[in-house]
Design a protein around this motif. Structure first.
Motif, short mmCIF file in Angstrom:
data_model
loop_
_atom_site.label_atom_id
_atom_site.label_comp_id
_atom_site.label_asym_id
_atom_site.label_seq_id
_atom_site.Cartn_x
_atom_site.Cartn_y
_atom_site.Cartn_z
N UNK A 23 43.11 39.05 34.39
CA UNK A 23 44.87 38.55 34.90
C UNK A 23 44.60 37.08 34.31
N UNK A 24 44.69 36.55 32.94
CA UNK A 24 44.66 35.46 32.94
C UNK A 24 46.40 34.57 32.98
N UNK A 25 47.00 34.90 33.87
CA UNK A 25 47.98 33.98 34.88
C UNK A 25 47.29 33.37 36.17
N UNK A 26 46.33 34.47 36.34
CA UNK A 26 45.83 34.35 37.93
C UNK A 26 44.34 33.99 37.43
N UNK A 27 44.22 33.43 36.23
CA UNK A 27 42.49 33.69 36.65
C UNK A 27 41.78 32.06 36.98
N UNK A 28 41.01 32.19 37.51
CA UNK A 28 40.59 31.02 38.02
C UNK A 28 39.49 29.91 37.40
N UNK A 29 38.93 31.01 36.42
CA UNK A 29 37.71 30.13 35.54
C UNK A 29 39.00 29.77 34.22
N UNK A 30 37.80 29.08 34.08
CA UNK A 30 38.42 28.63 32.45
C UNK A 30 37.95 29.14 31.57
N UNK A 31 39.48 30.40 30.74
CA UNK A 31 39.35 31.19 29.84
C UNK A 31 38.59 30.55 28.59
N UNK A 32 38.17 31.40 27.64
CA UNK A 32 37.69 31.30 27.27
C UNK A 32 38.34 31.90 25.93
N UNK A 33 39.49 31.26 24.98
CA UNK A 33 40.31 31.29 23.84
C UNK A 33 41.78 31.24 24.86
N UNK A 34 42.53 31.12 23.70
CA UNK A 34 44.25 31.23 24.64
C UNK A 34 44.87 32.29 25.55
N UNK A 35 45.90 31.99 26.35
CA UNK A 35 46.32 33.00 26.99
C UNK A 35 47.29 34.59 25.94
N UNK A 36 47.58 33.97 24.76
CA UNK A 36 48.29 34.66 24.08
C UNK A 36 47.72 35.70 22.57
N UNK A 37 45.65 34.97 23.00
CA UNK A 37 45.19 35.39 22.03
C UNK A 37 44.47 36.95 22.90
N UNK A 38 44.45 38.06 21.80
CA UNK A 38 44.29 39.15 22.29
C UNK A 38 42.11 39.29 23.01
N UNK A 39 41.70 38.39 21.87
CA UNK A 39 40.34 38.52 22.58
C UNK A 39 40.26 37.16 23.98
N UNK A 40 40.87 37.00 24.39
CA UNK A 40 40.88 36.03 25.54
C UNK A 40 40.05 36.53 26.47
N UNK A 41 38.54 35.97 27.02
CA UNK A 41 38.05 36.25 28.06
C UNK A 41 37.94 35.63 28.49
N UNK A 42 37.44 35.47 29.63
CA UNK A 42 36.79 34.85 30.91
C UNK A 42 35.53 34.87 31.11
N UNK A 43 35.11 33.15 31.97
CA UNK A 43 33.79 32.57 32.16
C UNK A 43 33.50 32.95 33.11
N UNK A 44 32.65 34.29 33.07
CA UNK A 44 31.89 34.95 33.87
C UNK A 44 30.94 34.11 34.47
#
Length: 238
Positions: free
Chosen positions: A152-173
């Motif tokens: 859930x990009x809105x609550x993710x604690x990590x630095x996301x890869x991509x912007x929140x409105x990007x359909x290919x946004x991924x978490x930094x696992x």
């Protein structure tokens, strides 16, 4: 192509390169292979970003000069195939009684069930459709080492890869934060956690380990033991 096919023949393999009527092989025809490796190999995105000198989204959208190169669509299609394969494995594991723990456990189970109902057996006729489908929240499940991110990009604690409105946004696992509410842990994840805990136990038990390292690894071992205990307790309760 001749060399590969000769080797396949000598080794009794069936995965030779067939004639496709598109003339000789050239570098631009290996984009799909590149997309496969970037998506499926460990840290493939990092390797590709280093090789091509771009950040995640810049690399995907700028490969070969412009979006018209078609590479972003090919990568999205490989991403789609990979996620559907993982979804099938996850659904089969749940059906076989796999236990899931963690703050996002209920969301994980709901997404797997709903996504399997929505996407199982779906066939895409055009690669560009995959990019649109990847933005579906039901497909935002990303497996890491010892954890599963139910993104859930809105609550993710990590630095996301991509912007929140990007359909290919991924978490930094690789930078997963223990306090993140998006974390779920399957039995498969716990198997990895147990392996890591055993490695740390050896370090903690080593009398020659430096005090600073001993204390650091002891704290991490206690954290992993707590994760394992909570998972096992939940499995017993259910």
């Amino acid at each position: 192509m001749t060399w590969v096919n000769n080797e396949c023949h000598l080794l009794g393999r069936s995965d030779h390169i067939p004639e496709d009527g598109r003339d000789r092989l050239k570098a631009s025809r290996f984009r799909r292979t590149l997309a496969w490796f970037i998506r499926r190999r460990p840290r493939g995105l990092v390797a590709a970003s280093i090789q091509y000198g771009h950040a995640h989204t810049q690399m995907l959208q700028g490969y070969a000069g412009s979006y018209e190169s078609g590479f972003p669509d090919e990568y999205a299609f490989e991403d789609w195939l990979y996620r559907i394969e993982c979804l099938s494995d996850d659904e089969q594991a749940l059906s076989s009684g796999e236990h899931v723990s963690g703050p996002a456990a209920d969301t994980y189970r709901n997404r797997i069930t709903a996504a399997n109902r929505e996407f199982a057996g779906r066939v895409l006729t055009k690669e560009r459709h995959a990019r649109d489908l990847l933005g579906n929240p039901l497909l935002q499940i990303h497996h890491g080492e010892g954890m599963t991110c139910v993104l859930n990009p809105a609550t993710a604690a990590c630095q996301l890869r991509g912007t929140m409105d990007d359909p290919q946004v991924t978490p930094d696992t690789d930078d997963c934060r223990p306090q993140c509410p998006n974390i779920a842990r399957t039995d498969r994840d716990i198997a990895y956690v147990r392996q890591r805990a055993a490695e740390l136990a050896d370090i903690v038990a080593d009398p020659l380990a430096p005090p600073i390292r001993h204390e650091r690894e002891r704290r991490e071992l206690d954290r992993l033991k707590s994760i394992i205990s909570n998972h096992e307790r939940g499995a017993t309760d259910t």
